[in-house]
Design a protein around this motif. Structure first.
Motif, PDB file in Angstrom:
ATOM      1  N   TYR A 131       0.811  -1.226   0.000  1.00 47.65           N
ATOM      2  CA  TYR A 131       0.000   0.000   0.000  1.00 47.65           C
ATOM      3  C   TYR A 131       0.843   1.275   0.000  1.00 47.65           C
ATOM      4  N   ASP A 132       2.132   1.138  -0.260  1.00 53.24           N
ATOM      5  CA  ASP A 132       2.996   2.319  -0.353  1.00 53.24           C
ATOM      6  C   ASP A 132       2.531   3.172  -1.540  1.00 53.24           C
ATOM      7  N   PRO A 133       2.208   4.459  -1.302  1.00 49.00           N
ATOM      8  CA  PRO A 133       1.677   5.284  -2.411  1.00 49.00           C
ATOM      9  C   PRO A 133       2.679   5.526  -3.544  1.00 49.00           C
ATOM     10  N   THR A 134       3.980   5.337  -3.283  1.00 54.72           N
ATOM     11  CA  THR A 134       4.988   5.563  -4.354  1.00 54.72           C
ATOM     12  C   THR A 134       5.034   4.408  -5.340  1.00 54.72           C
ATOM     13  N   LEU A 135       4.524   3.234  -4.937  1.00 53.87           N
ATOM     14  CA  LEU A 135       4.527   2.070  -5.830  1.00 53.87           C
ATOM     15  C   LEU A 135       3.154   1.915  -6.474  1.00 53.87           C
ATOM     16  N   HIS A 136       3.175   1.817  -7.810  1.00 52.17           N
ATOM     17  CA  HIS A 136       1.906   1.644  -8.523  1.00 52.17           C
ATOM     18  C   HIS A 136       1.749   0.184  -8.909  1.00 52.17           C
ATOM     19  N   PRO A 137       0.569  -0.397  -8.731  1.00 47.64           N
ATOM     20  CA  PRO A 137       0.411  -1.833  -9.024  1.00 47.64           C
ATOM     21  C   PRO A 137       0.587  -2.180 -10.502  1.00 47.64           C
ATOM     22  N   PHE A 138       0.380  -1.204 -11.390  1.00 44.54           N
ATOM     23  CA  PHE A 138       0.507  -1.483 -12.829  1.00 44.54           C
ATOM     24  C   PHE A 138       1.697  -0.746 -13.448  1.00 44.54           C
ATOM     25  N   GLU A 139       2.765  -0.590 -12.688  1.00 46.52           N
ATOM     26  CA  GLU A 139       3.914   0.184 -13.155  1.00 46.52           C
ATOM     27  C   GLU A 139       4.524  -0.422 -14.434  1.00 46.52           C
ATOM     28  N   VAL A 140       4.756  -1.748 -14.434  1.00 44.53           N
ATOM     29  CA  VAL A 140       5.358  -2.421 -15.588  1.00 44.53           C
ATOM     30  C   VAL A 140       4.432  -2.327 -16.802  1.00 44.53           C
ATOM     31  N   ASN A 141       3.133  -2.504 -16.573  1.00 47.08           N
ATOM     32  CA  ASN A 141       2.174  -2.421 -17.676  1.00 47.08           C
ATOM     33  C   ASN A 141       2.177  -1.031 -18.306  1.00 47.08           C
ATOM     34  N   ARG A 142       2.226  -0.017 -17.441  1.00 45.17           N
ATOM     35  CA  ARG A 142       2.272   1.359 -17.927  1.00 45.17           C
ATOM     36  C   ARG A 142       3.533   1.605 -18.766  1.00 45.17           C
ATOM     37  N   GLU A 143       4.668   1.144 -18.221  1.00 46.48           N
ATOM     38  CA  GLU A 143       5.948   1.344 -18.915  1.00 46.48           C
ATOM     39  C   GLU A 143       5.948   0.650 -20.271  1.00 46.48           C
ATOM     40  N   TYR A 144       5.380  -0.537 -20.318  1.00 47.91           N
ATOM     41  CA  TYR A 144       5.351  -1.280 -21.578  1.00 47.91           C
ATOM     42  C   TYR A 144       4.551  -0.522 -22.639  1.00 47.91           C
ATOM     43  N   ILE A 145       3.370  -0.006 -22.244  1.00 42.96           N
ATOM     44  CA  ILE A 145       2.540   0.751 -23.194  1.00 42.96           C
ATOM     45  C   ILE A 145       3.281   2.006 -23.653  1.00 42.96           C
ATOM     46  N   ARG A 146       3.981   2.656 -22.740  1.00 43.56           N
ATOM     47  CA  ARG A 146       4.753   3.847 -23.114  1.00 43.56           C
ATOM     48  C   ARG A 146       5.874   3.487 -24.095  1.00 43.56           C
ATOM     49  N   ALA A 147       6.540   2.354 -23.836  1.00 36.89           N
ATOM     50  CA  ALA A 147       7.616   1.907 -24.738  1.00 36.89           C
ATOM     51  C   ALA A 147       7.058   1.591 -26.122  1.00 36.89           C
ATOM     52  N   LEU A 148       5.892   0.959 -26.152  1.00 38.46           N
ATOM     53  CA  LEU A 148       5.250   0.620 -27.425  1.00 38.46           C
ATOM     54  C   LEU A 148       4.879   1.884 -28.203  1.00 38.46           C
ATOM     55  N   ASN A 149       4.320   2.859 -27.497  1.00 36.37           N
ATOM     56  CA  ASN A 149       3.946   4.122 -28.142  1.00 36.37           C
ATOM     57  C   ASN A 149       5.178   4.886 -28.625  1.00 36.37           C
ATOM     58  N   ALA A 150       6.243   4.846 -27.811  1.00 33.47           N
ATOM     59  CA  ALA A 150       7.482   5.541 -28.198  1.00 33.47           C
ATOM     60  C   ALA A 150       8.068   4.915 -29.462  1.00 33.47           C
ATOM     61  N   THR A 151       7.999   3.575 -29.559  1.00 29.52           N
ATOM     62  CA  THR A 151       8.513   2.876 -30.747  1.00 29.52           C
ATOM     63  C   THR A 151       7.680   3.220 -31.980  1.00 29.52           C
ATOM     64  N   LYS A 152       6.341   3.275 -31.793  1.00 35.58           N
ATOM     65  CA  LYS A 152       5.462   3.632 -32.912  1.00 35.58           C
ATOM     66  C   LYS A 152       5.727   5.060 -33.379  1.00 35.58           C
ATOM     67  N   LEU A 153       5.889   5.978 -32.424  1.00 38.52           N
ATOM     68  CA  LEU A 153       6.139   7.384 -32.781  1.00 38.52           C
ATOM     69  C   LEU A 153       7.486   7.546 -33.474  1.00 38.52           C
ATOM     70  N   GLU A 154       8.467   6.721 -33.064  1.00 33.91           N
ATOM     71  CA  GLU A 154       9.774   6.771 -33.720  1.00 33.91           C
ATOM     72  C   GLU A 154       9.630   6.426 -35.208  1.00 33.91           C
ATOM     73  N   ARG A 155       8.811   5.432 -35.518  1.00 34.25           N
ATOM     74  CA  ARG A 155       8.619   5.072 -36.920  1.00 34.25           C
ATOM     75  C   ARG A 155       7.816   6.145 -37.661  1.00 34.25           C
ATOM     76  N   VAL A 156       6.896   6.813 -36.957  1.00 30.52           N
ATOM     77  CA  VAL A 156       6.106   7.882 -37.578  1.00 30.52           C
ATOM     78  C   VAL A 156       7.012   9.061 -37.953  1.00 30.52           C
ATOM     79  N   PHE A 157       7.947   9.407 -37.044  1.00 34.55           N
ATOM     80  CA  PHE A 157       8.799  10.583 -37.252  1.00 34.55           C
ATOM     81  C   PHE A 157      10.096  10.266 -37.997  1.00 34.55           C
ATOM     82  N   ALA A 158      10.247   9.022 -38.467  1.00 35.11           N
ATOM     83  CA  ALA A 158      11.487   8.652 -39.171  1.00 35.11           C
ATOM     84  C   ALA A 158      11.496   9.273 -40.565  1.00 35.11           C
ATOM     85  N   LYS A 159      12.134  10.423 -40.689  1.00 34.96           N
ATOM     86  CA  LYS A 159      12.281  11.120 -41.982  1.00 34.96           C
ATOM     87  C   LYS A 159      13.766  11.407 -42.176  1.00 34.96           C
ATOM     88  N   PRO A 160      14.519  10.425 -42.686  1.00 29.07           N
ATOM     89  CA  PRO A 160      15.991  10.578 -42.683  1.00 29.07           C
ATOM     90  C   PRO A 160      16.536  11.507 -43.766  1.00 29.07           C
TER      91      PRO A 160
END
Length: 445
Positions: free
Chosen positions: A28-57
């Motif tokens: 019940y420590d307020p600094t720890l979120h029960p879905f921390e890993v799930n959140r990070e994974y979704i953020r990583a997935l979105n970051a990877t998708k955005l990287e491909r969107v902005f890839a204009k070499p």
């Protein structure tokens, strides 16, 4: 004496019946979120998708040559200066910040075969099909002055390659033999031959500056030491190498581009097998250049693409192509590790970003923090199937896609045949040959 023992109440975690739901312990420590890993994974997935969107070499195309670009040279002191030589003997100097040509000179008759800037940055050398080596001032001539070389050396045969020592007033050429020249003399101070009729490329080692290597027409790569009177050793491969480039951070490692569609990274102390085989191209690889960090290199190919490889990666992390770009003859990685320059058959020099999705210009502190956070997330989740699939996917021209598919089928067929021969032979009669050892014929010392 007091003894502390672990005491657990079974009522806290044991189910009364098997139909009850499992009790999950929760912090019940307020600094720890029960879905921390799930959140990070979704953020990583979105970051990877955005990287491909902005890839204009692709950034810009520098046009002005009237024939195919055959060679390029980076300035040793200035990031914004580039030299290029074409197949009609013309040499152009470019200002990359203004994206325009600042100087043009007719240097040779026929192809410009090699070009290099001196270590001090005040002059540069060119060599061509007219059997001459010319030394030019980096500064343009004043008003009314004619464009003339500082010095011209007439050779007996055509020179096919040129490179300058990193610290001394010494440069090397290759043609029918490898010659070492002093800047103050018009005859070579040393010549190396090893029963080879011609060489296509010569390169000085940027770390161990007395060492140099060359690619020969008899499928060999020859290593030399300027302090010795004879070559050190050579490795003979199954097919001819076109060019090579030394790793600027690891003194003994070099990468060569080969006619068999692959690149090979060698440790010069152990030439019996390459350290890594880099495969992805579908035609002969014509040029290669390392990034200044030594972690990556870029290759140019006859299949009209440029690929970026990690120094120890078997497959490319990035591929660049355009509809108009034809066979890529030469390629350079800029000294600030941000840009790649390619020269091709259809008379253009193209400027690309080394990192396709990187934002150029000044970043706000908050923007930089967000970028760094996204990079860390992508690194953390890079092996997850979904993230890996999106990060690796590249759209390729139809002909390259079909050729790579065909090459893959041929390679798998060969491997299947080798496995079957091994399986149905007497144990020990057919030796197993690894992929890395297949491409080396012998090492001669």
């Amino acid at each position: 004496m007091k003894v502390k023992v672990l005491s657990r109440n079974p009522d806290d975690y044991v189910r009364e019946t098997k139909l009850d739901i499992q009790r999950v312990p929760r912090n019940y420590d307020p600094t720890l979120h029960p879905f921390e890993v799930n959140r990070e994974y979704i953020r990583a997935l979105n970051a990877t998708k955005l990287e491909r969107v902005f890839a204009k070499p692709f950034l810009t195309s520098l046009d002005g040559h009237r024939d195919g670009v055959n060679c390029m040279a980076k300035h040793t002191k200035s990031l914004s200066t580039l030299l290029s030589g074409s197949c009609d003997g013309e040499v152009k100097m470019w200002d990359l910040t203004k994206r325009e040509c600042v100087r043009t000179l007719q240097a040779h008759e026929g192809f410009v075969r090699g070009m290099v800037v001196g270590y001090c940055g005040t002059f540069f050398y060119t060599t061509g099909d007219d059997k001459t080596i010319k030394k030019w001032k980096m500064e343009a001539p004043g008003y009314g002055e004619e464009e003339e070389p500082l010095n011209t050396i007439l050779g007996k045969t055509v020179f096919t390659g040129l490179d300058h020592h990193r610290k001394d007033g010494v440069f090397a050429t290759c043609g029918q033999q490898v010659d070492i020249w002093d800047e103050q003399r018009s005859t070579p101070i040393r010549s190396f031959t090893w029963g080879v009729d011609s060489f296509s490329c010569v390169r000085f080692n940027p770390v161990e500056t007395e060492l140099l290597a060359s690619c020969a027409s008899d499928r060999s790569i020859v290593l030399y030491d300027m302090r010795e009177s004879a070559p050190l050793k050579k490795v003979i491969m199954t097919m001819r190498s076109n060019t090579l480039c030394w790793n600027p951070m690891e003194a003994y490692h070099f990468t060569c581009s080969n006619e068999d569609y692959n690149l090979y990274t060698y440790d010069m102390r152990y030439l019996k097998r390459p350290a890594t085989v880099h495969m992805d191209h579908v035609s002969a690889v014509l040029d290669v250049d390392y990034s200044p960090t030594g972690k990556e290199f870029v290759s140019a190919s006859f299949d009209k693409t440029i690929r970026i490889f990690l120094k120890d990666g078997g497959h490319s992390r990035e591929v660049y192509h355009t509809k108009r770009m034809q066979h890529v003859i030469c390629v350079k990685w800029s000294a600030d590790n941000k840009y790649i320059l390619s020269g091709s058959d259809e008379m253009n020099i193209r400027l690309w970003k080394a990192n396709a999705a990187e934002k150029l210009g000044v970043l706000a502190p908050r923007e930089r923090r967000a970028t760094n956070y996204s990079e860390k997330l992508k690194e953390k989740y890079q092996h997850h199937p979904q993230v890996r699939r999106i990060a690796r996917h590249r759209h390729l021209p139809k002909n390259i896609h079909h050729q790579s598919k065909e090459l893959r089928v041929m390679r798998e067929s060969r491997q299947r045949k080798e496995r079957n021969v091994l399986k149905h032979s007497k144990p020990g009669s057919v030796p197993f040959v690894s992929e890395r050892e297949k491409h080396v014929v012998t090492v001669v010392k």
